[in-house]
Design an enzyme around this catalytic site. Structure first.
Site, mmCIF file in Angstrom:
data_model
loop_
_atom_site.group_PDB
_atom_site.id
_atom_site.type_symbol
_atom_site.label_atom_id
_atom_site.label_comp_id
_atom_site.label_asym_id
_atom_site.label_seq_id
_atom_site.Cartn_x
_atom_site.Cartn_y
_atom_site.Cartn_z
ATOM 1 N N ARG A 165 0.836 -1.207 0.000
ATOM 2 C CA ARG A 165 0.000 0.000 0.000
ATOM 3 C C ARG A 165 0.872 1.259 0.000
ATOM 4 O O ARG A 165 0.571 2.234 -0.683
ATOM 5 C CB ARG A 165 -0.940 -0.013 1.209
ATOM 6 C CG ARG A 165 -1.939 1.121 1.178
ATOM 7 C CD ARG A 165 -3.018 0.977 2.237
ATOM 8 N NE ARG A 165 -2.494 1.118 3.588
ATOM 9 C CZ ARG A 165 -3.224 0.991 4.694
ATOM 10 N NH1 ARG A 165 -4.516 0.689 4.601
ATOM 11 N NH2 ARG A 165 -2.702 1.143 5.882
ATOM 12 N N ARG A 173 9.602 18.822 -8.124
ATOM 13 C CA ARG A 173 10.881 18.660 -8.847
ATOM 14 C C ARG A 173 12.033 19.332 -8.112
ATOM 15 O O ARG A 173 13.192 19.061 -8.384
ATOM 16 C CB ARG A 173 10.757 19.227 -10.264
ATOM 17 C CG ARG A 173 9.876 18.371 -11.157
ATOM 18 C CD ARG A 173 9.666 18.997 -12.500
ATOM 19 N NE ARG A 173 9.054 20.311 -12.373
ATOM 20 C CZ ARG A 173 8.646 21.056 -13.392
ATOM 21 N NH1 ARG A 173 8.783 20.608 -14.633
ATOM 22 N NH2 ARG A 173 8.106 22.234 -13.200
ATOM 23 N N LYS A 192 -2.629 6.776 1.199
ATOM 24 C CA LYS A 192 -2.422 7.101 2.615
ATOM 25 C C LYS A 192 -1.380 8.212 2.662
ATOM 26 O O LYS A 192 -0.179 7.969 2.852
ATOM 27 C CB LYS A 192 -1.989 5.851 3.378
ATOM 28 C CG LYS A 192 -2.220 5.965 4.885
ATOM 29 C CD LYS A 192 -2.150 4.609 5.543
ATOM 30 C CE LYS A 192 -2.085 4.686 7.040
ATOM 31 N NZ LYS A 192 -3.250 5.274 7.680
ATOM 32 N N GLU A 247 -16.363 5.899 5.929
ATOM 33 C CA GLU A 247 -15.439 5.365 6.938
ATOM 34 C C GLU A 247 -15.369 6.262 8.153
ATOM 35 O O GLU A 247 -16.001 7.325 8.193
ATOM 36 C CB GLU A 247 -14.042 5.141 6.335
ATOM 37 C CG GLU A 247 -13.388 6.362 5.739
ATOM 38 C CD GLU A 247 -12.057 6.057 5.059
ATOM 39 O OE1 GLU A 247 -11.385 5.077 5.403
ATOM 40 O OE2 GLU A 247 -11.684 6.848 4.172
HETATM 41 N N1 PXG Z 1 -9.375 4.708 7.022
HETATM 42 C C1 PXG Z 1 -8.552 5.745 7.266
HETATM 43 C C2 PXG Z 1 -8.899 7.081 6.729
HETATM 44 C C3 PXG Z 1 -7.387 5.546 8.023
HETATM 45 O O1 PXG Z 1 -6.569 6.574 8.261
HETATM 46 C C4 PXG Z 1 -7.988 3.210 8.250
HETATM 47 C C5 PXG Z 1 -9.111 3.478 7.488
HETATM 48 C C6 PXG Z 1 -7.717 1.811 8.696
HETATM 49 O O2 PXG Z 1 -6.690 1.236 7.903
HETATM 50 P P1 PXG Z 1 -5.721 0.094 8.468
HETATM 51 O O3 PXG Z 1 -4.814 -0.213 7.323
HETATM 52 O O4 PXG Z 1 -5.008 0.709 9.633
HETATM 53 O O5 PXG Z 1 -6.581 -1.041 8.845
HETATM 54 C C7 PXG Z 1 -7.098 4.261 8.549
HETATM 55 C C8 PXG Z 1 -5.910 4.013 9.426
HETATM 56 C C9 PXG Z 1 -3.881 5.670 14.303
HETATM 57 C C10 PXG Z 1 -3.850 6.064 12.892
HETATM 58 O O6 PXG Z 1 -2.838 5.831 14.969
HETATM 59 C C11 PXG Z 1 -4.463 5.296 11.904
HETATM 60 C C12 PXG Z 1 -4.442 5.746 10.592
HETATM 61 C C13 PXG Z 1 -3.842 6.936 10.327
HETATM 62 C C14 PXG Z 1 -3.229 7.666 11.308
HETATM 63 C C15 PXG Z 1 -3.220 7.247 12.598
HETATM 64 O O7 PXG Z 1 -4.946 5.212 14.737
HETATM 65 N N2 PXG Z 1 -5.005 5.097 9.504
#
Ligand code: PXG
Length: 301
Positions: A52, A105, A151, A184
């Site tokens: 990812r 750049r 992400k 979400e």
């Molecule tokens: N949706 C969003 C917008 C996210 O940021 C998830 C779903 C879940 O994805 P994963 O791959 O973690 O199952 C995320 C997760 C934290 C933290 O510390 C988590 C995320 C970003 C920043 C901090 O809880 N992303």
């Protein structure tokens, strides 16, 4: 002993782990990141997280300086050097140092930071009782603006939603997309259970395809549940039998109230509990071994 952080090829003590103020990750949120869990000396779904990360980088046209296998080794080294068995790893790749303009750049080298910390878990009580959440006015970005599948370091969309939740006094929020479909949480994916079917928003609606989400979908299918990716509204959410959120930090957490409406009987439901048990089993029995001598242990990743 102070934690060591990987910064551009060097392990440095936590309080000396710094980057330039000209870094475009800092100036513009230009970069990508991952959060990975380590359970009992094994990194959960590390290959999926790296995939990812590299896909996010590709989409924002950020050239990674080395291949995923090398990145994987650096992540494992960072965990090892800190002697951690259970950890949360933050892997950040920014566009790097440039000038004050936005043009990537002008940034010849990406900045790479890997932080491995011992994790602070959410209170057990939240898993027993479930969360009360609200939907918020800030809509999830349209995928033709900044694609939520990336992400990226640009988290203001989610942060604004989180701020609205804080203002209203809720620990987590549910976001809708610009058409009003449920997508979400601010940092978690959402699932509902209705008439025995387990339903999560389809990726084309504009979500981050969570690694935990995908693992839970696999578990649901292996338990022969009717697992679906669909489009649904607040109405469907209010009238669901069960609801839960998934994410690397939260793992799998029940939701028992949305916008003042009780979900089901207002308690974590049986399907949620089954999937939570299955997830706990999965996290204990799979993952990339971090330490030597652990090679014989199972790795289903
Ligand atoms: N949706 C969003 C917008 C996210 O940021 C998830 C779903 C879940 O994805 P994963 O791959 O973690 O199952 C995320 C997760 C934290 C933290 O510390 C988590 C995320 C970003 C920043 C901090 O809880 N992303």
């Amino acid at each position: 002993m102070s934690l060591k952080v990987y910064v551009n090829g060097h392990f440095v003590p936590k309080d000396q782990a710094v980057i330039s103020v000209y870094d475009h990750g800092f100036l513009y949120g230009d970069g990508v990141f991952e959060g990975v869990r380590v359970y009992n000396g094994r990194a959960f779904r590390l290959d999926e997280h790296l995939k990812r990360l590299y896909e996010s980088a590709k989409t924002v046209a950020l050239d990674m300086p080395f291949p995923p296998e090398e990145m994987k080794e650096k992540v494992l080294q960072t965990i090892r050097i800190n002697g951690l068995q259970d950890a949360y790893v933050r892997l950040v790749v920014s566009r790097g140092r440039g000038d004050l303009g936005i043009d990537p750049r002008k940034c010849p080298e990406p900045t790479i930071v890997i932080i491995a910390e011992s994790i602070t878990l959410y209170p057990e009580e939240l898993y027993e009782k479930g969360l009360k959440v609200v939907t918020v006015p800030t809509r999830r970005m349209h995928s033709e603006m900044v694609n939520p599948r990336v992400k990226s370091l640009n988290y203001l969309n989610n942060i604004l939603a989180k701020v609205e939740g804080n203002h209203l006094g809720y620990p987590e929020v549910i976001m809708l997309n610009s058409e009003g479909y449920v997508v979400e949480g601010s940092a978690d994916n959402i699932f509902i259970v209705r008439d025995g079917a387990v339903i999560t928003p389809a990726p084309h609606l504009g979500i981050l395809e969570g690694i935990t989400r995908n693992a839970v979908m696999e578990l649901a299918r292996s338990l022969e549940l009717d697992m679906r990716e669909e489009v649904f509204t607040r109405h469907d959410l209010f009238n669901a039998d069960e609801c839960f959120l998934t994410g690397t930090a939260a793992e799998l957490i029940p939701v028992v109230e949305v916008d003042g409406r009780k979900i089901g009987d207002g308690k974590p439901g049986p399907v949620t509990r089954r999937l939570w048990e299955a997830f706990k089993e999965l996290r204990e029995t799979t993952g990339t071994p971090v330490y030597e001598g652990d090679k014989g242990r199972a790795s289903a990743d």
